[in-house]
Design a protein around this motif. Structure first.
Motif, PDB file in Angstrom:
ATOM      1  N   SER A  16       0.833  -1.208   0.000  1.00  0.00           N
ATOM      2  CA  SER A  16       0.000   0.000   0.000  1.00  0.00           C
ATOM      3  C   SER A  16       0.865   1.254   0.000  1.00  0.00           C
ATOM      4  O   SER A  16       0.551   2.252  -0.671  1.00  0.00           O
ATOM      5  CB  SER A  16      -0.921   0.008   1.227  1.00  0.00           C
ATOM      6  OG  SER A  16      -1.834  -1.062   1.167  1.00  0.00           O
ATOM      7  N   TYR A  19       2.142   1.604  -3.430  1.00  0.00           N
ATOM      8  CA  TYR A  19       1.046   2.052  -4.296  1.00  0.00           C
ATOM      9  C   TYR A  19       0.873   3.569  -4.196  1.00  0.00           C
ATOM     10  O   TYR A  19       0.723   4.254  -5.212  1.00  0.00           O
ATOM     11  CB  TYR A  19      -0.244   1.340  -3.903  1.00  0.00           C
ATOM     12  CG  TYR A  19      -1.444   1.722  -4.721  1.00  0.00           C
ATOM     13  CD1 TYR A  19      -1.780   1.040  -5.883  1.00  0.00           C
ATOM     14  CD2 TYR A  19      -2.269   2.783  -4.327  1.00  0.00           C
ATOM     15  CE1 TYR A  19      -2.892   1.411  -6.643  1.00  0.00           C
ATOM     16  CE2 TYR A  19      -3.377   3.153  -5.072  1.00  0.00           C
ATOM     17  CZ  TYR A  19      -3.685   2.461  -6.221  1.00  0.00           C
ATOM     18  OH  TYR A  19      -4.777   2.822  -6.973  1.00  0.00           O
ATOM     19  N   GLU A  22       3.550   5.297  -6.134  1.00  0.00           N
ATOM     20  CA  GLU A  22       3.338   5.220  -7.580  1.00  0.00           C
ATOM     21  C   GLU A  22       2.308   6.259  -8.026  1.00  0.00           C
ATOM     22  O   GLU A  22       2.478   6.906  -9.065  1.00  0.00           O
ATOM     23  CB  GLU A  22       2.875   3.813  -7.988  1.00  0.00           C
ATOM     24  CG  GLU A  22       3.897   2.713  -7.770  1.00  0.00           C
ATOM     25  CD  GLU A  22       5.073   2.766  -8.737  1.00  0.00           C
ATOM     26  OE1 GLU A  22       5.130   3.668  -9.597  1.00  0.00           O
ATOM     27  OE2 GLU A  22       5.943   1.884  -8.639  1.00  0.00           O
ATOM     28  N   ARG A  23       1.260   6.433  -7.244  1.00  0.00           N
ATOM     29  CA  ARG A  23       0.234   7.417  -7.598  1.00  0.00           C
ATOM     30  C   ARG A  23       0.781   8.844  -7.508  1.00  0.00           C
ATOM     31  O   ARG A  23       0.441   9.705  -8.325  1.00  0.00           O
ATOM     32  CB  ARG A  23      -0.983   7.257  -6.682  1.00  0.00           C
ATOM     33  CG  ARG A  23      -1.836   6.036  -6.993  1.00  0.00           C
ATOM     34  CD  ARG A  23      -2.263   6.028  -8.442  1.00  0.00           C
ATOM     35  NE  ARG A  23      -3.217   4.986  -8.731  1.00  0.00           N
ATOM     36  CZ  ARG A  23      -3.597   4.633  -9.949  1.00  0.00           C
ATOM     37  NH1 ARG A  23      -3.054   5.230 -11.009  1.00  0.00           N
ATOM     38  NH2 ARG A  23      -4.483   3.681 -10.144  1.00  0.00           N
ATOM     39  N   ALA A  56       1.112   0.511 -10.477  1.00  0.00           N
ATOM     40  CA  ALA A  56       0.030   0.748  -9.515  1.00  0.00           C
ATOM     41  C   ALA A  56      -1.085  -0.285  -9.677  1.00  0.00           C
ATOM     42  O   ALA A  56      -1.612  -0.815  -8.689  1.00  0.00           O
ATOM     43  CB  ALA A  56      -0.522   2.162  -9.685  1.00  0.00           C
ATOM     44  N   LEU A  59       0.085  -3.690  -8.305  1.00  0.00           N
ATOM     45  CA  LEU A  59       0.087  -3.676  -6.839  1.00  0.00           C
ATOM     46  C   LEU A  59      -1.328  -3.782  -6.292  1.00  0.00           C
ATOM     47  O   LEU A  59      -1.586  -4.522  -5.330  1.00  0.00           O
ATOM     48  CB  LEU A  59       0.745  -2.391  -6.329  1.00  0.00           C
ATOM     49  CG  LEU A  59       2.265  -2.301  -6.469  1.00  0.00           C
ATOM     50  CD1 LEU A  59       2.732  -0.869  -6.272  1.00  0.00           C
ATOM     51  CD2 LEU A  59       2.974  -3.233  -5.486  1.00  0.00           C
ATOM     52  N   ASP A  60      -2.246  -3.051  -6.897  1.00  0.00           N
ATOM     53  CA  ASP A  60      -3.642  -3.073  -6.448  1.00  0.00           C
ATOM     54  C   ASP A  60      -4.230  -4.477  -6.564  1.00  0.00           C
ATOM     55  O   ASP A  60      -4.919  -4.957  -5.654  1.00  0.00           O
ATOM     56  CB  ASP A  60      -4.458  -2.072  -7.272  1.00  0.00           C
ATOM     57  CG  ASP A  60      -5.862  -1.876  -6.722  1.00  0.00           C
ATOM     58  OD1 ASP A  60      -6.007  -1.706  -5.489  1.00  0.00           O
ATOM     59  OD2 ASP A  60      -6.824  -1.888  -7.508  1.00  0.00           O
ATOM     60  N   GLN A  71      -7.471   0.686  -2.794  1.00  0.00           N
ATOM     61  CA  GLN A  71      -6.449   1.636  -2.352  1.00  0.00           C
ATOM     62  C   GLN A  71      -6.841   3.091  -2.625  1.00  0.00           C
ATOM     63  O   GLN A  71      -6.042   3.892  -3.090  1.00  0.00           O
ATOM     64  CB  GLN A  71      -5.129   1.299  -3.047  1.00  0.00           C
ATOM     65  CG  GLN A  71      -4.624  -0.101  -2.776  1.00  0.00           C
ATOM     66  CD  GLN A  71      -4.452  -0.359  -1.289  1.00  0.00           C
ATOM     67  OE1 GLN A  71      -3.658   0.300  -0.634  1.00  0.00           O
ATOM     68  NE2 GLN A  71      -5.198  -1.299  -0.764  1.00  0.00           N
ATOM     69  N   SER A  75      -4.284   6.362  -2.922  1.00  0.00           N
ATOM     70  CA  SER A  75      -4.292   7.034  -4.210  1.00  0.00           C
ATOM     71  C   SER A  75      -4.530   8.529  -4.048  1.00  0.00           C
ATOM     72  O   SER A  75      -3.833   9.358  -4.635  1.00  0.00           O
ATOM     73  CB  SER A  75      -5.369   6.432  -5.108  1.00  0.00           C
ATOM     74  OG  SER A  75      -5.398   7.063  -6.359  1.00  0.00           O
TER      75      SER A  75
END
Length: 203
Positions: A16, A19, A22-23, A56, A59-60, A71, A75
């Protein structure tokens, strides 16, 4: 689906965090792409934006498979952080090359953070027997390492271009006095070696 056990909960926690990163990078890349005029650099940023979105999503999917939720919070936090930083990218530096240089340095730092995040996730997942998550982390890390290598080259090129753009040519040269002094010193040393000492006449 039952609640994740201790192992899966920790894996979900680490993924998480990745993630969210990445966002955040996704929004930052969009800002940097819009202001990058150097076409090969711009193209590579666009390619990495596609990679970042794919990271992303992967990972999600893995988080959900281990029993984690959507997530949304990570995000929103990642995007909000990047949007807050966005205006700073537009005002940094005096000339175009310097702005690009500072952005490249920020991007390089972000890639190094991601590399360390995925390295830690890979090792942790391997230790707890989750080979699927370990492989995912390793594959993403390789993408980040390739991007970091590209950015290292860009930093070298942009630093040189910034020197040409920001510093007058006369100030980039070695001062003439020092050059002449060095040449004169070298010539004197050569002459001293070449000429033998005169012999004294007998009384």
């Amino acid at each position: 689906m039952p609640d994740p056990n201790e192992r899966d909960a920790k894996l979900i926690q680490y993924m998480s965090e990745a993630y969210g990163n990445e966002r955040e990078l996704e929004v930052a890349l969009q800002t940097d792409i819009a202001m990058t005029t150097k076409q090969p650099y711009k193209k590579r940023l666009q390619e990495h934006l596609r990679e970042t979105k794919a990271h992303a999503k992967a990972l999600d999917r893995r988080i959900k498979k281990l029993g984690g939720g959507t997530q949304t919070v990570q995000s929103l936090v990642g995007k909000a952080t990047a949007l807050a930083k966005g205006p700073l990218h537009l005002i940094r530096g005096d000339g175009e090359q310097e702005k690009l240089l500072k952005n490249a340095k920020t991007q390089f730092t972000a890639e190094q953070e991601e590399i360390s995040t995925y390295l830690a996730l890979e090792v942790f997942a391997t230790k707890v027997g989750d080979t699927e998550t370990a492989k995912l982390a390793r594959d993403i890390r390789k993408d980040e390492e390739r991007m970091a290598k590209f950015l290292e080259t860009q930093i070298r090129q942009l630093a040189g271009a910034t020197a040409l753009e920001e510093v007058p040519a006369a100030q980039r040269r070695t001062p003439a006095k020092k050059r002449a002094s060095k040449k004169g010193g070298a010539a004197s040393a050569r002459n001293a070696k070449a000429k033998p000492a005169k012999k004294r006449k007998a009384a």
